[in-house]
Structure formats: C-alpha cells, structure tokens
Motif scaffolding. Structure first.
Motif, PDB file in Angstrom:
ATOM      1  N   HIS A  42     -10.562   4.731  -4.199  1.00  0.00           N
ATOM      2  CA  HIS A  42     -10.381   5.716  -5.260  1.00  0.00           C
ATOM      3  C   HIS A  42      -8.897   5.784  -5.608  1.00  0.00           C
ATOM      4  O   HIS A  42      -8.049   5.378  -4.798  1.00  0.00           O
ATOM      5  CB  HIS A  42     -10.894   7.090  -4.839  1.00  0.00           C
ATOM      6  N   PHE A  43      -8.596   6.286  -6.810  1.00  0.00           N
ATOM      7  CA  PHE A  43      -7.205   6.223  -7.242  1.00  0.00           C
ATOM      8  C   PHE A  43      -6.300   7.057  -6.340  1.00  0.00           C
ATOM      9  O   PHE A  43      -5.125   6.736  -6.187  1.00  0.00           O
ATOM     10  CB  PHE A  43      -7.052   6.665  -8.703  1.00  0.00           C
ATOM     11  N   TYR A  44      -6.824   8.091  -5.720  1.00  0.00           N
ATOM     12  CA  TYR A  44      -5.971   8.879  -4.815  1.00  0.00           C
ATOM     13  C   TYR A  44      -5.547   8.083  -3.579  1.00  0.00           C
ATOM     14  O   TYR A  44      -4.695   8.522  -2.815  1.00  0.00           O
ATOM     15  CB  TYR A  44      -6.643  10.197  -4.419  1.00  0.00           C
ATOM     16  N   ASP A  45      -6.119   6.888  -3.374  1.00  0.00           N
ATOM     17  CA  ASP A  45      -5.710   5.993  -2.281  1.00  0.00           C
ATOM     18  C   ASP A  45      -4.569   5.061  -2.680  1.00  0.00           C
ATOM     19  O   ASP A  45      -4.112   4.263  -1.840  1.00  0.00           O
ATOM     20  CB  ASP A  45      -6.893   5.112  -1.842  1.00  0.00           C
ATOM     21  N   VAL A  46      -4.129   5.123  -3.931  1.00  0.00           N
ATOM     22  CA  VAL A  46      -3.242   4.069  -4.449  1.00  0.00           C
ATOM     23  C   VAL A  46      -1.930   3.973  -3.677  1.00  0.00           C
ATOM     24  O   VAL A  46      -1.366   2.886  -3.510  1.00  0.00           O
ATOM     25  CB  VAL A  46      -2.980   4.277  -5.964  1.00  0.00           C
ATOM     26  N   ALA A  47      -1.423   5.100  -3.155  1.00  0.00           N
ATOM     27  CA  ALA A  47      -0.146   5.070  -2.438  1.00  0.00           C
ATOM     28  C   ALA A  47      -0.221   4.249  -1.150  1.00  0.00           C
ATOM     29  O   ALA A  47       0.817   3.844  -0.615  1.00  0.00           O
ATOM     30  CB  ALA A  47       0.318   6.492  -2.131  1.00  0.00           C
ATOM     31  N   ASP A  48      -1.435   3.975  -0.665  1.00  0.00           N
ATOM     32  CA  ASP A  48      -1.587   3.141   0.532  1.00  0.00           C
ATOM     33  C   ASP A  48      -1.033   1.740   0.310  1.00  0.00           C
ATOM     34  O   ASP A  48      -0.744   1.022   1.289  1.00  0.00           O
ATOM     35  CB  ASP A  48      -3.068   3.034   0.935  1.00  0.00           C
ATOM     36  N   TYR A  49      -0.907   1.335  -0.939  1.00  0.00           N
ATOM     37  CA  TYR A  49      -0.440  -0.015  -1.259  1.00  0.00           C
ATOM     38  C   TYR A  49       1.067  -0.059  -1.544  1.00  0.00           C
ATOM     39  O   TYR A  49       1.580  -1.108  -1.921  1.00  0.00           O
ATOM     40  CB  TYR A  49      -1.235  -0.557  -2.452  1.00  0.00           C
ATOM     41  N   PHE A  50       1.758   1.074  -1.362  1.00  0.00           N
ATOM     42  CA  PHE A  50       3.194   1.146  -1.609  1.00  0.00           C
ATOM     43  C   PHE A  50       3.932   1.274  -0.277  1.00  0.00           C
ATOM     44  O   PHE A  50       3.406   1.839   0.692  1.00  0.00           O
ATOM     45  CB  PHE A  50       3.554   2.362  -2.468  1.00  0.00           C
ATOM     46  N   ASN A  51       5.172   0.820  -0.268  1.00  0.00           N
ATOM     47  CA  ASN A  51       6.038   0.923   0.913  1.00  0.00           C
ATOM     48  C   ASN A  51       7.385   1.532   0.542  1.00  0.00           C
ATOM     49  O   ASN A  51       7.803   1.447  -0.622  1.00  0.00           O
ATOM     50  CB  ASN A  51       6.257  -0.466   1.530  1.00  0.00           C
ATOM     51  N   PRO A  52       8.074   2.145   1.507  1.00  0.00           N
ATOM     52  CA  PRO A  52       9.423   2.646   1.228  1.00  0.00           C
ATOM     53  C   PRO A  52      10.301   1.539   0.661  1.00  0.00           C
ATOM     54  O   PRO A  52      10.267   0.395   1.131  1.00  0.00           O
ATOM     55  CB  PRO A  52       9.915   3.107   2.612  1.00  0.00           C
ATOM     56  N   GLY A  53      11.066   1.869  -0.366  1.00  0.00           N
ATOM     57  CA  GLY A  53      11.916   0.868  -1.012  1.00  0.00           C
ATOM     58  C   GLY A  53      11.302   0.221  -2.229  1.00  0.00           C
ATOM     59  O   GLY A  53      11.985  -0.488  -2.983  1.00  0.00           O
TER      60      GLY A  53
END
Length: 340
Positions: A42-53
């Motif tokens: 779901h779109f609320y999971d999208v941050a799982d694919y991001f990393n610091p930086g």
C-alpha cells in the motif's frame, strides 16, 4: 519500435472514477526494475524503499481550473476551451469544436467576465487566444473554470482539491502530476524523519498528457513541449546527495522528464528553466533518476514507454498484467507503482 508493442488489455471497470478518501490507502505495486520481481503493498509503505541520504523529488505545479465553457460572440454557438500554456500574446488552448473558431473569432465566458479572441489556428484543435478580463486571471478562472479532468473520468469531482497535490503551489498546469496525489503532509513528515530530503521542481503539465501516440513507429512521435523550472537550491541538493551516494527518487513522469532533461542538457543538475519535449522510450539512458514512483497509464501511451525504458518493456507489461489480474485501479485517481 512499434506502437503495438506497448498495448495491453485494460478492462474499463479498472479505470478509477473517483479518488479514495485517504490518499495513502492506494495500493502500491513494487517492481524490482532489474529483475522484474513484484510485491503488493500500500502507498503508506512507500517509505520502506527509501534510505537516509536519499532525495524525494516532487513536482509542485498547481492545476488551473482551466476548462471553460462559453459561446461565440456573434452566433451564440457553444464552445469549450482548455487553457494549455501561456504564450507571448495570450494562451495556447485546445478548442472544441475547433471548426467553429477561426482567426478573429471571439468567445465569451461568464457573460463577459472573460473574452477570448483567436489570433492563430493550428491542427488538432490547438489555437492561440488573446484573453481579455479585469483583475487577476487566476481569480477569474476560480470563478468560471472547472478542473480539466481527463476524458476517461466520467464522474464529477465534488472537491477540487482532490485533483491537486497537497504540495501544489506554482499555478500553470492543465492536468495534475497524478503520482503526487498519493502523498499527505503526514507521510511526507514520516519520509523526512527517515533522513530523506524533499526537493521541489516544477513542470507545468500541458497537451502531452492528453495527446495519444499516433505514429505506428514510436520513434516518429513528437512530444508537445512543456515548461519546467529547477532552482539553484534544488540543483545543489540533488548534486550533493547524488555525489554522496544517495538515490534520486522521482515522483511521476513529469518530475522524471524534468530531471532527465536537465542532466542530459547540462551534465549535472543545474538552475534552469525552459521548455522540454524530451521523449523517453526503451533505449533511453537514464542519468538522473534511481527510483521511480508512478501511476498506471494508458495502453500505447508515451508514459508506458517512459516507464518501460526505466526497467524493460517485458517487465512493465508483466507488472501491468499482474495489476489487471489483481484489480488495481488505473490512471489519475488510481493506484501506484514504485520501480526500485
């Protein structure tokens, strides 16, 4: 390549007619761009694919209520006009029916609150119109205009703001950058808290969004130009983060076209503005974007070609087949995919 290579079966009932109440509750199909592996999220999971930086790039264009209904001044014939982009002598517009408006024709809207006079006429319904009004054009459009929803959306939109991103601020688009519609202020804060920087660029969406690919051989297709802007601060952030190994996460095909235009023109991110008619299809070498977030697009559209170029035609058509089988919602108010 042949246009038919980008066709796929799409049941009409999968075309989303209305937005979901909660923007982030849309489904999200995660696609590994190299291997083609799929994951249903779901779109609320999208941050799982991001990393610091990493850097998230959003298009902050704002949709004008640019669809207007008026009458010819001399005959009273009904005319529909869609504002596409400003030009030196007024606006480039799309007129229906085009045959009723010629050079010198005047069209009246809102009983004279806005008058448009044709100064030039081109193919495919495109006209140049001089706009005559008192006050500020944006205020006149707010009073007289409707949101220019795509023709495949038949339902009337009750809330104009649902066809705007929550970060829209630069007026000028004839359509929304729809991948951005899934974000909320809360989700953006969650992304920032993860150590991801958010950068805004602008591309005013114009005729290219509405124009189908007509050429049988896609290399013969000519994209319509659209205006873009990148600030010096945005360029510095993108250059610094990329040099440090951060990923550039582009939200939507509009952000992607802007980023790739600037990198291909200048060799790096740079303060720039102008018109781009970049056409991205398989064989294109991406130099700017590392991760792409986008909605599901029309068969045989330039947008499907852009997404295919980021992965492969085979992987994307397979992902689309999965989306159809799993009854994902398509197009402007539909679900999203992330290619990582």
């Amino acid at each position: 390549m042949k246009l038919e290579e980008f066709d796929f079966h799409l049941p009409e009932n999968l075309i989303a007619q209305t937005p979901l109440k909660d923007r982030t509750s849309s489904r999200l199909l995660a696609v590994n761009k190299a291997a083609g592996e799929l994951s249903d999220k779901h779109f609320y999971d999208v941050a799982d694919y991001f990393n610091p930086g990493d850097v998230l790039v959003l298009n902050d264009t704002k949709v004008l209520p640019a669809r207007l209904f008026g009458v010819k001044e001399d005959t009273g014939a009904k005319i529909e006009m869609l504002l596409l982009k400003p030009i030196d002598e007024g606006y480039e517009v799309l007129i229906r029916p085009s045959k009723k408006v010629n050079i010198g024709t005047r069209v009246v809207f809102g009983e004279g609150k806005l008058t448009a006079e044709c100064t030039a006429k081109f193919e495919e319904g495109i006209h140049h119109m001089k706009l005559i009004y008192d006050g500020i054009l944006e205020n006149v459009l707010d009073e007289l205009g409707e949101m220019p929803l795509p023709p495949y959306i038949k339902e009337k939109l009750d809330d104009k703001d649902r066809y705007q991103t929550v970060f829209a601020r630069e007026s000028g688009s004839a359509a929304a950058p729809t991948a951005g519609l899934h974000f909320t202020e809360e989700l953006m804060q969650e992304i920032k808290n993860k150590g991801v920087e958010i950068v805004y660029i602008t591309l005013h969406v114009g005729l290219g969004t509405f124009r189908p690919v007509a050429a049988d051989t896609i290399e013969d297709h000519k994209m319509h130009s659209e205006f873009y802007t990148m600030t010096a601060d945005a360029a510095k952030t993108l250059n610094d983060k990329k040099a440090a190994g951060g990923k550039i996460i582009s939200v939507g095909t509009t952000s992607t076209r802007t980023l790739e235009t600037i990198i291909h023109d200048h060799g790096e991110f740079k303060e720039a503005s102008g018109f781009t008619d970049i056409f991205i299809y398989p064989g294109f070498e991406y130099k700017a974007v590392d991760v792409l977030i986008t909605n599901f697009h029309l068969p045989k559209s330039s947008l499907v070609m852009l997404v295919s170029a980021f992965s492969s035609r085979e992987h994307i058509l397979n992902a689309y087949a999965h989306a159809v089988d799993s009854e994902y919602r398509f197009f402007s108010f539909g679900d999203a995919m992330i290619l990582h």
